[in-house]
Design a protein around this motif. Structure first.
Motif, mmCIF file in Angstrom:
data_model
loop_
_atom_site.group_PDB
_atom_site.id
_atom_site.type_symbol
_atom_site.label_atom_id
_atom_site.label_comp_id
_atom_site.label_asym_id
_atom_site.label_seq_id
_atom_site.Cartn_x
_atom_site.Cartn_y
_atom_site.Cartn_z
ATOM 1 N N ASN A 64 0.711 -1.071 -0.274
ATOM 2 C CA ASN A 64 0.209 -0.266 -0.049
ATOM 3 C C ASN A 64 0.442 0.898 -0.271
ATOM 4 O O ASN A 64 1.896 1.234 0.226
ATOM 5 N N PHE A 65 0.114 2.407 -0.499
ATOM 6 C CA PHE A 65 1.144 3.387 -0.588
ATOM 7 C C PHE A 65 0.430 4.929 -0.574
ATOM 8 O O PHE A 65 -1.027 4.494 -0.691
ATOM 9 N N GLY A 66 0.977 5.589 -0.043
ATOM 10 C CA GLY A 66 0.530 6.811 -0.258
ATOM 11 C C GLY A 66 1.077 7.784 -1.373
ATOM 12 O O GLY A 66 2.337 7.632 -2.087
ATOM 13 N N TYR A 67 0.957 8.548 -1.695
ATOM 14 C CA TYR A 67 2.148 9.783 -2.934
ATOM 15 C C TYR A 67 1.106 11.344 -2.914
ATOM 16 O O TYR A 67 0.470 11.837 -2.560
ATOM 17 N N VAL A 91 5.741 11.183 -6.351
ATOM 18 C CA VAL A 91 6.677 10.594 -4.649
ATOM 19 C C VAL A 91 5.488 9.381 -4.328
ATOM 20 O O VAL A 91 4.530 9.958 -3.722
ATOM 21 N N LEU A 92 6.544 8.491 -4.103
ATOM 22 C CA LEU A 92 5.218 7.694 -3.621
ATOM 23 C C LEU A 92 5.717 7.767 -2.233
ATOM 24 O O LEU A 92 7.434 7.279 -2.219
ATOM 25 N N TYR A 93 5.092 7.102 -1.243
ATOM 26 C CA TYR A 93 5.249 6.772 0.517
ATOM 27 C C TYR A 93 4.844 5.421 0.166
ATOM 28 O O TYR A 93 4.116 4.859 0.366
ATOM 29 N N PHE A 94 5.744 4.655 0.725
ATOM 30 C CA PHE A 94 5.640 2.953 1.477
ATOM 31 C C PHE A 94 5.996 2.881 3.816
ATOM 32 O O PHE A 94 7.335 4.013 3.723
ATOM 33 N N HIS A 95 5.505 1.972 4.003
ATOM 34 C CA HIS A 95 6.058 1.923 5.592
ATOM 35 C C HIS A 95 6.319 0.581 5.469
ATOM 36 O O HIS A 95 5.812 -0.552 4.585
ATOM 37 N N SER A 96 7.713 0.351 6.898
ATOM 38 C CA SER A 96 7.283 -1.254 6.492
ATOM 39 C C SER A 96 8.778 -1.136 8.359
ATOM 40 O O SER A 96 8.725 -0.074 8.384
ATOM 41 N N ALA A 97 9.072 -2.243 8.756
ATOM 42 C CA ALA A 97 9.486 -3.195 9.394
ATOM 43 C C ALA A 97 10.989 -2.331 9.310
ATOM 44 O O ALA A 97 11.166 -2.502 8.370
ATOM 45 N N PHE A 98 11.774 -2.332 9.761
ATOM 46 C CA PHE A 98 12.858 -1.892 10.043
ATOM 47 C C PHE A 98 13.849 -3.285 9.198
ATOM 48 O O PHE A 98 14.855 -3.119 8.453
ATOM 49 N N ALA A 99 13.113 -4.585 9.484
ATOM 50 C CA ALA A 99 14.592 -5.173 9.237
ATOM 51 C C ALA A 99 13.104 -6.552 7.827
ATOM 52 O O ALA A 99 12.388 -6.721 8.149
ATOM 53 N N GLY A 100 14.361 -7.689 7.429
ATOM 54 C CA GLY A 100 13.304 -8.245 7.036
ATOM 55 C C GLY A 100 14.134 -8.436 5.617
ATOM 56 O O GLY A 100 15.108 -7.520 4.870
ATOM 57 N N ARG A 101 13.691 -9.714 4.734
ATOM 58 C CA ARG A 101 14.042 -9.562 3.182
ATOM 59 C C ARG A 101 14.488 -7.867 2.080
ATOM 60 O O ARG A 101 15.142 -7.626 1.998
ATOM 61 N N LYS A 102 13.382 -7.667 2.800
ATOM 62 C CA LYS A 102 12.909 -6.469 1.682
ATOM 63 C C LYS A 102 14.459 -5.214 2.156
ATOM 64 O O LYS A 102 14.473 -4.395 1.245
ATOM 65 N N MET A 103 13.911 -5.068 3.669
ATOM 66 C CA MET A 103 15.050 -4.017 3.787
ATOM 67 C C MET A 103 16.137 -4.367 3.288
ATOM 68 O O MET A 103 17.499 -3.150 3.076
ATOM 69 N N ASP A 104 16.276 -5.176 3.298
ATOM 70 C CA ASP A 104 17.867 -5.973 2.928
ATOM 71 C C ASP A 104 18.862 -5.644 1.954
ATOM 72 O O ASP A 104 19.420 -5.218 1.429
ATOM 73 N N ILE A 105 17.139 -5.853 1.402
ATOM 74 C CA ILE A 105 17.510 -6.104 -0.242
ATOM 75 C C ILE A 105 17.571 -4.316 -0.294
ATOM 76 O O ILE A 105 18.620 -3.182 -1.066
ATOM 77 N N LEU A 106 16.965 -3.552 -0.589
ATOM 78 C CA LEU A 106 17.109 -1.911 -0.356
ATOM 79 C C LEU A 106 18.177 -1.221 0.510
ATOM 80 O O LEU A 106 18.472 -0.431 -0.230
ATOM 81 N N GLN A 107 18.793 -2.024 1.264
ATOM 82 C CA GLN A 107 20.309 -0.949 2.099
ATOM 83 C C GLN A 107 21.380 -1.421 1.112
ATOM 84 O O GLN A 107 21.940 -0.401 0.899
ATOM 85 N N ASP A 108 20.981 -2.691 -0.052
ATOM 86 C CA ASP A 108 22.260 -2.994 -0.461
ATOM 87 C C ASP A 108 22.302 -1.930 -2.510
ATOM 88 O O ASP A 108 22.798 -1.442 -3.099
ATOM 89 N N ASN A 109 20.609 -2.208 -2.939
ATOM 90 C CA ASN A 109 20.191 -2.032 -3.457
ATOM 91 C C ASN A 109 19.269 -1.255 -3.635
ATOM 92 O O ASN A 109 18.196 -1.800 -3.633
ATOM 93 N N PRO A 110 19.073 0.566 -3.840
ATOM 94 C CA PRO A 110 17.970 1.365 -3.754
ATOM 95 C C PRO A 110 17.542 1.636 -4.411
ATOM 96 O O PRO A 110 15.937 1.985 -4.734
ATOM 97 N N SER A 111 17.791 0.618 -6.072
ATOM 98 C CA SER A 111 17.077 0.967 -7.512
ATOM 99 C C SER A 111 16.097 0.455 -6.884
ATOM 100 O O SER A 111 15.639 -0.879 -7.055
ATOM 101 N N VAL A 112 14.922 0.791 -7.570
ATOM 102 C CA VAL A 112 13.215 0.119 -7.750
ATOM 103 C C VAL A 112 12.612 0.727 -8.870
ATOM 104 O O VAL A 112 12.853 1.366 -9.195
ATOM 105 N N TYR A 113 11.849 -0.570 -9.873
ATOM 106 C CA TYR A 113 11.100 -0.013 -10.898
ATOM 107 C C TYR A 113 9.886 -0.327 -10.229
ATOM 108 O O TYR A 113 8.823 -1.591 -9.155
ATOM 109 N N VAL A 114 8.359 0.702 -10.062
ATOM 110 C CA VAL A 114 6.997 0.107 -9.146
ATOM 111 C C VAL A 114 5.822 0.445 -10.661
ATOM 112 O O VAL A 114 6.312 1.130 -11.312
#
Length: 159
Positions: free
Chosen positions: A40-43, A51-74
């Protein structure tokens, strides 16, 4: 885009589509392999950027991936509807949809003000309520909030 007749180039129409969507699929790369999550998102619109906004926990697979490579396609879509036709002519069967997509980079928000603004954008978009909420500082401290700025969003529409 191959089907130029379905391309949406008007930014106002692109933002009308975004307003009707409630889930964005965020694609990222995990050690050379694709990984996609539905969020889910806000914008908000900033000039010609989405500009899209998201929230989640600080830990988990998604966070690990985004810390390593913050490039995304939405990608997001709405107005899903089967278009019936003659079953003798399969090409007469189709699907109605509106979609928006684009590339960006995840930026993790740090300040309580940025986080509160992003969370309010989410609440306003998903609940269709205009009033802003306030959030306890302790809660904001423990909430991971991030944004993705898409400078060149593209859209597609099929009636």
């Amino acid at each position: 885009m191959r089907r130029k007749d379905r391309e949406v180039t008007d930014l106002d129409r692109i933002f009308e589509i975004v307003a009707r969507c409630s889930v964005a699929h965020v694609g990222m790369v995990d050690h050379g392999r694709p990984y996609v999550v539905a969020l889910n998102f806000g914008y908000e619109r900033q000039g010609n950027s989405l500009v899209l906004y998201f929230h989640s926990a600080f830990a988990g697979r998604k966070m690990d991936i985004l810390q390593d490579n913050p490039s995304v396609y939405v990608q997001m879509h709405c107005a899903d509807e089967f278009i019936s036709g003659s079953y003798e002519k399969p090409c007469a069967l189709s699907w109605r949809y509106d979609s928006v997509m684009g590339a960006g980079t995840v930026e993790f928000l740090k300040t309580p003000e940025e986080k509160a603004h992003a969370l309010n954008c989410m609440i306003q978009h998903l609940s269709k309520k205009e009033d802003a909420s306030s959030f306890p500082g302790e809660m904001l401290k423990h909430t991971c909030v991030y944004r993705v700025c898409i400078d060149a969003p593209t859209g597609k529409h099929h009636e």
